[in-house]
Structures are given as C-alpha cells and as structure tokens.
Write an enzyme that holds these catalytic residues in place. Structure first.
Site, PDB file in Angstrom:
ATOM      1  N   ASN A   1      -8.426  -3.442   5.198  1.00 42.23           N
ATOM      2  CA  ASN A   1      -7.573  -2.583   4.375  1.00 42.23           C
ATOM      3  C   ASN A   1      -8.022  -1.123   4.513  1.00 42.23           C
ATOM      4  O   ASN A   1      -9.202  -0.827   4.424  1.00 42.23           O
ATOM      5  CB  ASN A   1      -7.706  -3.047   2.918  1.00 42.23           C
ATOM      6  CG  ASN A   1      -6.713  -2.401   1.992  1.00 42.23           C
ATOM      7  OD1 ASN A   1      -6.646  -1.183   1.882  1.00 42.23           O
ATOM      8  ND2 ASN A   1      -5.922  -3.206   1.307  1.00 42.23           N
TER       9      ASN A   1
ATOM     10  N   HIS B   1      -2.991  -3.476   5.331  1.00 44.09           N
ATOM     11  CA  HIS B   1      -3.760  -4.498   4.659  1.00 44.09           C
ATOM     12  C   HIS B   1      -4.637  -5.160   5.723  1.00 44.09           C
ATOM     13  O   HIS B   1      -4.435  -4.972   6.923  1.00 44.09           O
ATOM     14  CB  HIS B   1      -2.833  -5.520   3.998  1.00 44.09           C
ATOM     15  CG  HIS B   1      -2.344  -5.089   2.642  1.00 44.09           C
ATOM     16  ND1 HIS B   1      -1.788  -5.946   1.733  1.00 44.09           N
ATOM     17  CD2 HIS B   1      -2.359  -3.880   2.045  1.00 44.09           C
ATOM     18  CE1 HIS B   1      -1.478  -5.287   0.626  1.00 44.09           C
ATOM     19  NE2 HIS B   1      -1.806  -4.019   0.788  1.00 44.09           N
TER      20      HIS B   1
ATOM     21  N   GLU C   1      -4.809  -8.169   6.774  1.00 37.06           N
ATOM     22  CA  GLU C   1      -4.080  -9.070   7.667  1.00 37.06           C
ATOM     23  C   GLU C   1      -3.170  -8.304   8.617  1.00 37.06           C
ATOM     24  O   GLU C   1      -3.072  -8.637   9.805  1.00 37.06           O
ATOM     25  CB  GLU C   1      -3.226 -10.060   6.857  1.00 37.06           C
ATOM     26  CG  GLU C   1      -4.037 -10.982   5.950  1.00 37.06           C
ATOM     27  CD  GLU C   1      -4.239 -10.403   4.558  1.00 37.06           C
ATOM     28  OE1 GLU C   1      -4.375  -9.169   4.404  1.00 37.06           O
ATOM     29  OE2 GLU C   1      -4.262 -11.199   3.601  1.00 37.06           O
TER      30      GLU C   1
END
Lengths: 141, 141
Positions: free
Chosen positions: A37, A48, A50
């Site tokens: 992040n 983020h 991911e």
C-alpha cells in the site's frame, strides 16, 4: 509465501505508510510480483498491496493458477480484482482487523486460506490505533 | 460528463489501446480526474479507465457525492473500487458489450445510470472485433 507479503508490509511501514503487503505467485510458487500500500507515501489512493503486486507482475495470459498472498483480507476493490481476473487462490494473513470480501470470494469459487497470523494482526492493529484517519480513508470510511 | 470519458476512450484508441475511458466528478460537476485503459500502451494490467480516473483524482476524504462516469459498465475490479470507496453514482456509457457489476452495484445502494450511448457501443464493439485477444485478456477470459 506470506513472509514476502509481510516484508512488503514492513517496508510500507518504514516509509511511513499503511502496513499492508501482498505478492502474486504462479502455480509453481514462483514470485511474479510483490508490492505494498502506498496511499500515504505517493498520495495515490489506487495502490493497495494487492493492486500493486498485480501491477508489478505485468500482463499474464491467465491467472487461474496464480496465488495472491496478502497480509490482510482484501477489500472490495482488491476482491473485485481477484474475481475479475480469475485469480484461483488467495492466501490471507489475517481477517481480524478487516474481513473484506473473503466470503464473497469463496462464494464465487475462489479458494481462500486464512492463516490468522498474529504478526499481521498486531502490525496493522498498532498502525490503526496510531493512525485512524489514514486507515479510515483507505477503506473509504 | 460522458463526453469527457468518450474523449479519453478515443485518446486510448489513438494510442493503440483498448478504448475505454472514465472521469470522476464531484457533486457540483467539477472534474476531479480523468483517465483511460492503458493495458496495451504501458503493459499495465491494473490501469482500467475507472482506476486511472480514480488515481488521477488523488486522495479524497469522501467519495459519497462523487460521480464516476465511464464509457463501459465497470468490471468487478472497478465495481469493487466504486463500492469500497463509497462512490455514490456511476454513469455508464453502455452495458451492451459488457455488463460488469452494474446489478451488484445497484443492490449495494449505488445509483447507476446507463446512457446506452451508441457511440460507446460502436467504438468498443469495433475494437473487440479487431482485437479479441487484448479484450479477453482485459476482462480475464
């Protein structure tokens, strides 16, 4: 594999950011991309853990056999990423601080493994306690 | 407002990319950010029109009154973005080529307005017919 995501989370924390890290692996366990992040560091709300790991992995023809490993249960944004691109497996460090779209992903056929890591829980809990505004901003609250 | 998203889609097409554009406005109709899909141009699978517009808008304390305008119904990834950050309204150019998460967003309380724009339908349909591989890759199929 969680160790890589945790390293990323610590890297984010050391930069003054929200400590959430992630990594994308192929079906043989080869690392494709890792990230964390960077809302605070780069003033970029779109990064983020991911989405950063996904981005760093570059274009892949199929995600069916890939494994997304993340220190925290993915939010709707990141759960949507997993579902849209058909990432087959998600390994979650913890879902105590935030449970995100874990059940929705399971219902849509994604294998979700929750490792319930104390290190992940404590690292993020300490950050949230000290920085509630950045955290609430990051989850849109 | 759709005109801005369509301009972005044409810009993407002129760069050799997938023609999907988006723009984020505040509740007074002021433009906060605009962007387009850049999977092909930058080999970056994370840049969809909506995520690009969201990113370009920078950090916002609240998205409740914002309006995401996009030439195409948002995929799960972008629908998840809308839901996580509480974007109140989504204006969709079309949902013929792809209907994405429109119903899911409506069920979660987002106002979705589908303009059924022939220009949007035709631009993307022509691209898909000529570039089925890039399109399928972009929607994870």
């Amino acid at each position: 594999m969680l160790a890589v995501a945790i390293e990323e989370a610590w890297a984010g924390l050391s930069e003054g950011g929200i400590p959430i890290g992630a990594a994308l692996f192929d079906g043989d366990g080869k690392l494709l991309g890792r990230g964390h992040n960077r809302r605070v560091q780069e003033n970029d709300p779109s990064i983020h853990g991911e989405t950063d790991a996904f981005r760093k992995a570059g274009r892949q023809r199929s995600y069916r056999n890939t494994i997304m490993v993340t220190t925290l249960a993915p939010c709707w944004y990141c759960s949507g990423l997993v579902r849209q691109f058909g990432i087959g497996t998600v390994v979650v460090g913890e879902s105590v601080n935030f449970d995100g779209g874990v059940e929705w992903l399971r219902e849509s056929g994604v294998t979700v493994i929750d490792l319930n890591s104390e290190e992940c829980v404590e690292m993020l809990a300490a950050y949230i306690a000290a920085n509630p505004e950045a955290w609430n901003e990051d989850i849109g609250e």
